[in-house]
Design a protein around this motif. Structure first.
Motif, short mmCIF file in Angstrom:
data_model
loop_
_atom_site.label_atom_id
_atom_site.label_comp_id
_atom_site.label_asym_id
_atom_site.label_seq_id
_atom_site.Cartn_x
_atom_site.Cartn_y
_atom_site.Cartn_z
N CYS A 137 0.82 -1.20 0.00
CA CYS A 137 0.00 0.00 0.00
C CYS A 137 0.86 1.26 0.00
CB CYS A 137 -0.93 0.02 1.21
SG CYS A 137 -1.88 1.54 1.30
N GLY A 140 -0.09 4.07 0.90
CA GLY A 140 -0.83 5.05 1.69
C GLY A 140 -0.09 5.64 2.86
N CYS A 141 0.63 4.80 3.61
CA CYS A 141 1.28 5.33 4.81
C CYS A 141 2.47 4.46 5.20
CB CYS A 141 0.29 5.46 5.97
SG CYS A 141 -0.06 3.93 6.84
N GLY A 193 2.76 0.17 5.65
CA GLY A 193 3.21 -0.79 4.64
C GLY A 193 2.34 -2.02 4.52
N CYS A 194 1.04 -1.85 4.59
CA CYS A 194 0.14 -3.01 4.46
C CYS A 194 0.33 -3.67 3.10
CB CYS A 194 -1.30 -2.56 4.59
SG CYS A 194 -1.68 -1.92 6.21
N ILE A 201 -6.72 -3.96 5.56
CA ILE A 201 -6.21 -2.64 5.21
C ILE A 201 -7.24 -1.60 5.63
CG2 ILE A 201 -4.72 -3.28 3.26
CD1 ILE A 201 -6.98 -2.41 1.38
N CYS A 202 -6.78 -0.37 5.76
CA CYS A 202 -7.71 0.68 6.18
C CYS A 202 -8.45 1.21 4.95
CB CYS A 202 -6.95 1.81 6.87
SG CYS A 202 -6.05 2.86 5.75
N ALA A 252 -1.96 0.34 12.27
CA ALA A 252 -2.69 1.61 12.28
C ALA A 252 -2.47 2.30 10.95
CB ALA A 252 -2.20 2.52 13.40
N LEU A 253 -3.47 3.06 10.55
CA LEU A 253 -3.24 4.03 9.50
C LEU A 253 -2.38 5.10 10.17
CD1 LEU A 253 -3.68 5.81 6.96
CD2 LEU A 253 -5.87 6.48 7.92
S1 SF4 Z 1 -2.73 1.53 7.21
FE1 SF4 Z 1 -3.98 2.03 5.45
S2 SF4 Z 1 -2.83 3.56 4.33
FE2 SF4 Z 1 -1.45 2.62 5.78
S3 SF4 Z 1 -0.47 1.02 4.64
FE3 SF4 Z 1 -2.20 0.12 5.66
S4 SF4 Z 1 -3.85 0.25 4.20
FE4 SF4 Z 1 -2.27 1.61 3.51
#
Ligand code: SF4
Ligand SMILES: Cc1cc2nc3c(=O)[nH]c(=O)nc-3n(C[C@H](O)[C@H](O)[C@H](O)COP(=O)(O)O)c2cc1C
Ligand code: SF4
Ligand code: SF4
Ligand code: FES
Lengths: 435, 176, 527
Positions: free
Chosen positions: C227, C229-230, C233-234, C261-262, C358-359
């Motif tokens: 991911c 996103g943040c 690292g999902c 995942i978020c 966590a996100l």
């Molecule tokens: S927490 Fe959300 S944004 Fe962060 S890596 Fe996981 S899925 Fe992506």
């Protein structure tokens, strides 16, 4: 005694001696009848000694499963490092059963005394009594009795000056048969849906609020003071059949008998005596067709089976059914077996907690198939379908509610097949509107 | 399935009305007293719901919210519990709530005739419905645990045994 | 689970598994899938669907494999006649009320009811002449629809919200066959991780509005990725159809995100599909930029860098791969370099039931990687350096009005590697690069776990990974030059300079990555 009828000579009246006697409801009255002697004695004994006495008496659970009570208590941890709980199962909802209700209505202090002794024996300071929501009168009587017992020092922080702490909390159910199942009851007490839990863990390890817990039926607990007062040997000697079944048993008899009511018999009493001598047999001009001996969850017996059985755990099994809760439903020759089996299936479909697939869907489908038969739309294949469904519902789910639905269906088809055939063949008028 | 338990619960939305909090004053005190009898607040859920029903006659969506608040639960959680138990009303019911046992032991002793008589005498017409005068709601229930006294019925908190169709009119008249 | 092993036999296969393992997991190790619905490895097991019943020798009845743990000497039969019959029975019961929705159901093709029915079921229903249960579709929350008619009441969704998200907004309502999944009127299924219930649902009962009727499961290509996103690292799968990203779903990694995942990460893909991309290298010709080929562009960038004196600045997107960050940095060796990545900030949103998940506030998936490579966090001061630097490289960094102004005023040479056309008129060149969805590469998450992502869709036009550009420049022109041609080769170049990466290859990372162990003492980080 055969409340609301006078005691019958073939009864052995212990628990039911004061049914119908308003004086026994009060603390003072109960003490005059010899009440609370056993509790005074118990708090002077060691926990182990009480458990041993109950073990020696042969007392088995009266809630349906017949598990040896003393043995169950002995599973509780010896050292009380975390709170222990006693739960008294007063949810009595098994169709055909109405004995716990009379114990609570007439002899509330017998139950309170039994709860207090058992709580002490298992190392619990608190006992929850879970009373089904519909039992409005027992609820009031029990509340008053607990208040009196607290005021008299039989309950509280210092039971009869022994320094022992025993508290009884009454908890009201809200309409769910399944909460009579012990793990469902624990969930319900915790403020959850009354879903039975998977075992292990067993209640003695992690039960109510995750703590070691013992659950006993009302009648089981009410028998305990008598055992302490009169000794295990006396109780054990109350036995006319198999030595593994001892003591007295309240039998709730309902349906087509002349004198329905609660009868108290020595274990091993012939069922014939109960049906004919105590209850006066079927209404005039009728004959008995079928008997469900242990609440609706056990297989249906034919008259021949019922007449030849001894009423104890083993005796009823020998004749193809189970003692269960000893709620005896008697059906005479007018009874439409298919209709009543349908009505029972509908009961289980209504009460299924919905967790297990087989139970949630199976109870409902079984009900619909029976409904179709009653509506005159049945087919020959329905026999196989019902038996398949029943097999699928037996021994596969978290609790035995599912099995309980199958029991009357399977035994009904086995023993009263011609009545089903009559509907299917159109030889009998439909008794339900088309589905 | 034919035969209705006339459950007063349902998928639908219950009528919205202003919710006056239940847990104030003495009721709140009663609840606080209950907290001392259980190791968790959640365990007081069934008793708390009984208190709401006693006070309001039924348990509205807003009342569910209030219970959730005082017990530190979520409304959805509380609702899942409420709908599990058949004695909690999630919709308003008549002034007198009548529960008739029709399970087999009573059924073979004529319980369905008692139901018919009740529906007629109360004017409810059908199971689960409230009579036009708002006095009664009648539902069928499963075994009331008094099979030796067929047919038992519960009118509000009054447990009445041995009801027969002939006795129904007299009973109905006692409840205004 | 303990270290102690017990010996069990499952369908004739002998194996040793840790004590406490549920049979269903032990069977997995033997390559056997025990059909199941309610069981999920990241949720508590209620054993309610009863689909996983297996025969255990000496047990009086069939046992649920999801909660029955292995015992020494245990002999299990997953495919014995009685077990198979029980499963057939469960399927028959699950199907009686199930609509014949497959042709219009989004779950079709990845439905566990469909799969097991195909595998084990009986062909025709015996539930004839009865009406099926019907309840209308319900709107549960911003992205979730509930189709009750398809629900098999496995309670995965309820347990996720209750036990994992610690926000019980879903319930089982009613009982018996009237039961359904409910929600309270005053609540919504809007928890930052709520979208997971859609993945958890084994059938098409919980649907994503975002994905509704977008594609059929069998038309999707799935690519293992991480991911963007943040810093968590999902692990994810990027699902594409005809080269368009249509959804993002979690890919299990027990160490990072388990099976979740978020919602932020789940919805964070639209930029991958943007069509307004830079597609050809652009070089400045007087006052305007003109398209050219890579040879020309590479020549020009090489010359330009060789001509620079003084200091250099790299300003990179936090989504840039380790390979690109590393090689771009290496490309400037010899200069005094200030390098920074952009780290957009947001609210932290933990998933209560999974410690360490966590996100994250830091919405830069490769922040840790960048730091290991000597990049700092861009906090504005980088832009001050721009005013005195001889060279500025913008590596897909996002330019706000202030940054654009600073860039326009930069006295030195400006080179922009970009996915989207930047506002950078004075740039010497603008080179088209790929997004992380269009390339292979790695990210290092906040726990220093280095994880691979793979190319999910084709690159637009002539876009290339930034590491490729830097690699070519580093190798220099000529037939003998050996520039890296794959991300793996690019990665191999990092170890020489940054020992933490030495001795690791892309191949070693597998699908779940590995932790970078602390650099041996004395070997400096690149800072
Ligand atoms: S927490 Fe959300 S944004 Fe962060 S890596 Fe996981 S899925 Fe992506
Ligand atoms: C579906 C179901 C319903 C039950 N209902 C009751 C009940 O109403 N009262 C009761 O005492 N036991 C009931 N039981 C039995 C309890 O689970 C438990 O065995 C009993 O309370 C133990 O007490 P005992 O050992 O004293 O009998 C029920 C069991 C099942 C499976
Ligand atoms: S068998 Fe029925 S009542 Fe028992 S746990 Fe399963 S679904 Fe609930
Ligand atoms: S909606 Fe899906 S996940 Fe939730 S209970 Fe139904 S089938 Fe299971
Ligand atoms: S997976 Fe085991 S019972 Fe559902």
């Amino acid at each position: 005694m055969g409340y609301p009828h006078p005691s019958h000579p073939k009864e052995t009246v212990v628990l039911s001696k004061h049914f119908g006697d308003p004086e026994a409801r009060t603390y003072a009255g109960w003490v005059r009848h010899g009440g609370y002697e056993a509790l005074r004695k118990a708090v002077g004994m060691s926990r182990e000694a009480i458990v041993e006495e109950v073990k020696a008496s042969g007392l088995r659970g009266r809630g349906g499963a017949g598990f040896p009570t003393g043995l169950k208590w002995s599973f509780m941890p010896k050292d009380v490092v975390r709170p222990h709980y006693l739960v008294c199962n007063a949810d009595e909802s098994e169709p055909g059963t109405f004995k716990d209700r009379e114990i609570m209505r007439w002899t509330p202090h017998a139950l309170i005394e039994g709860c207090a002794i058992a709580a002490y024996a298992i190392g619990a300071e608190r006992c929850y009594v879970y009373i089904r929501g519909e039992f409005t009168e027992p609820w009031k009587v029990m509340n008053a009795a607990v208040e009196e017992a607290v005021a008299a020092g039989a309950l509280g922080d210092d039971v009869f000056g022994s320094g022992k702490r025993i508290e009884i909390v009454l908890h009201r159910g809200a309409g769910a048969y399944i909460c009579g199942e012990e793990t469902a009851m624990m969930n319900s007490l915790e403020g959850r849906r009354g879903n039975p839990r998977i075992k292990p863990p067993y209640p003695a390890v992690a039960g109510l609020f995750g703590m070691p817990t013992t659950i006993n039926n009302v009648e089981t607990l009410a028998a305990v003071p008598h055992i302490l007062n009169r000794g295990a040997a006396w109780y054990k000697a109350l036995c006319l059949g198999n030595p593994k079944s001892t003591g007295t048993k309240l039998v709730s008899v309902c349906g087509h008998v002349q004198r329905p009511g609660n009868y108290e018999v020595t274990m091993g009493t012939p069922m014939r005596d109960i049906l004919y001598d105590m209850c006066g047999g079927p209404p005039a001009g009728r004959t008995i067709k079928a008997v469900i001996p242990g609440g609706s969850s056990v297989p249906i017996m034919t008259l021949e089976e019922a007449e030849s059985a001894l009423f104890d755990y083993e005796g009823v099994v020998e004749k193809g059914s189970m003692l269960g809760s000893a709620g005896m439903i008697v059906m005479d020759d007018r009874t439409d077996m298919v209709y009543q089996i349908w009505r029972l299936a509908r009961f289980y479909a209504h009460e299924s907690c919905a967790q297990c697939t087989q139970c949630r869907e199976g109870t409902a489908w079984t009900t619909r198939v029976l409904e179709r038969i009653l509506a005159g739309k049945g087919k020959q294949e329905d026999f196989q379908l019902l038996l398949d469904l029943s097999e699928n519902m037996t021994g596969k789910t978290i609790c035995v509610l599912s099995d309980s639905c199958a029991a009357p269906v399977v035994s009904g088809i086995q023993k009263f097949r011609s009545e089903f055939e009559a509907y299917i063949a159109g030889a009998r008028e439909p008794s339900l509107a088309a589905v | 399935m034919s035969g209705s338990h006339g459950g007063t619960a349902g998928h639908g939305t219950a009528p919205a009305e202003e919710h006056i909090p239940v847990f104030t004053g003495p009721t709140r005190a009663r609840l606080e007293q209950l907290f001392t009898k259980y190791p968790t607040r959640q365990a007081c859920l069934l008793p708390a719901l009984w208190m709401v029903q006693e006070a309001r006659g039924w348990i509205s969506e807003q009342a569910i919210g209030e219970v959730a608040d005082v017990l530190e639960l979520t409304p959805a959680y509380v609702k899942g519990v409420v709908t599990f138990y058949t004695m909690y009303h999630t919709h308003p019911v008549g002034r007198h709530f009548v529960q008739v046992c029709t399970t087999s032991p009573c059924n073979i002793c004529g319980a369905e005739d008692v139901v018919k008589a009740l529906l007629q005498e109360t004017g409810c017409g059908e199971l689960g419905a409230t009579s036009p005068d708002g006095r009664f709601t009648v539902i069928e229930v499963e075994c009331l645990g008094a099979c030796g006294f067929p047919t038992p019925i519960l009118v509000d908190d009054d447990f009445i045994e041995n009801v027969t169709p002939e006795k129904v009119r007299g009973i109905v008249q006692r409840y205004q | 689970m303990s270290d102690e092993l017990v010996n069990v036999t499952i369908d004739g296969m002998q194996l040793a598994v840790p004590k406490g393992t549920p049979i269903i997991e032990a069977a997995k190790q033997a390559g056997l899938l025990v059909p199941h619905y309610c069981y999920h490895p990241s949720l508590p097991s209620p054993a309610v669907c009863r689909m996983c019943l297996v025969e255990v020798e000496k047990a009086p009845k069939l046992m649920p494999a999801c909660v029955t743990t292995v015992a020494e000497g245990q002999v299990v039969h997953v495919n014995s006649p009685s077990a198979k019959k029980a499963r057939e029975g469960v399927l028959e019961l699950l199907l009686i009320n199930h609509p014949l929705d497959c042709p219009i159901c989004d779950q079709s093709g990845e439905c566990e009811l469909q799969d097991y029915t195909f595998q084990e079921g009986r062909p025709a229903t015996r539930y004839q002449e009865f009406a099926k249960r019907y309840n209308p579709v319900e709107d549960f929350g911003p992205d979730v629809l509930y189709v009750p008619n398809r629900c098999i009441l496995c309670t995965r969704c309820v347990r996720f919200m209750e036990d994992v998200a610690d926000t019980p907004v879903l319930n089982v309502s009613e009982r018996g066959d009237r039961a359904y999944i409910g929600i309270a009127e005053q609540q919504r299924l809007d928890h930052p991780w709520a979208g997971n219930v859609v993945d958890l649902c084994p059938v098409g009962s919980l649907l994503s509005k975002d994905f509704l009727h977008k594609a059929r499961a069998w038309d999707l290509d799935k690519t293992a990725s991480v991911c963007p996103g943040c810093t968590q690292g999902c692990n994810i799968n990027i699902d594409t159809r005809d080269d368009v990203v249509v959804r993002i779903r979690p890919r299990p990694n027990l160490e990072v995100n388990r099976h979740f995942i978020c919602d932020y990460g789940r919805m964070n893909y639209r930029w991958m599909n943007r069509g307004d991309r830079v597609e050809a290298p652009l070089v400045r010709d007087g006052g305007r930029h003109v398209a050219t080929d890579w040879d020309t562009a590479l020549d020009r960038i090489g010359q330009a860098i060789r001509g620079v004196s003084g200091s250099a600045v790299i300003l990179a997107s936090g989504r840039t791969s380790t390979e690109s960050l590393g090689l771009v940095r290496l490309m400037l060796d010899g200069l005094e370099v200030t390098a920074a990545v952009q780290v957009p900030l947001g609210d932290e949103a933990p998933l209560a039931g999974i410690p360490g998940l966590a996100l994250r506030r830091e919405r830069a998936p490769n922040l840790a990687g960048a730091e290991l490579l000597g990049y700092g966090v861009d906090g504005g001061e980088t832009w001050r350096e721009v005013s005195s630097a001889g060279l500025v490289i913008v590596l897909d960094a996002e330019l706000g009005p202030e940054e654009e102004a600073a860039l326009a005023a930069a006295p030195g040479l400006v080179i922009v590697l970009a996915t989207l056309m930047p506002e950078a008129r004075n740039a010497e060149m603008i080179l088209p690069i790929t997004t992380m969805a269009e390339e292979n590469g790695t990210y290092v998450n906040r726990d220093r776990r280095i994880q691979r992502f793979q190319q999910a869709k084709a690159q637009p036009g002539m876009a290339r990974p930034a590491w490729w550009i830097a690699g070519e420049v580093l190798a220099g022109p000529g037939p003998d030059a050996s520039a890296p041609s794959t991300a793996a080769e690019a990665f191999a170049l990092l170890g020489e300079r940054w020992p933490l990466f030495a001795g690791i290859t892309h191949g070693d990372l597998g699908y779940t990555g590995r932790l970078l162990t602390q650099a041996p003492a004395g070997v400096g980080s690149a800072r």
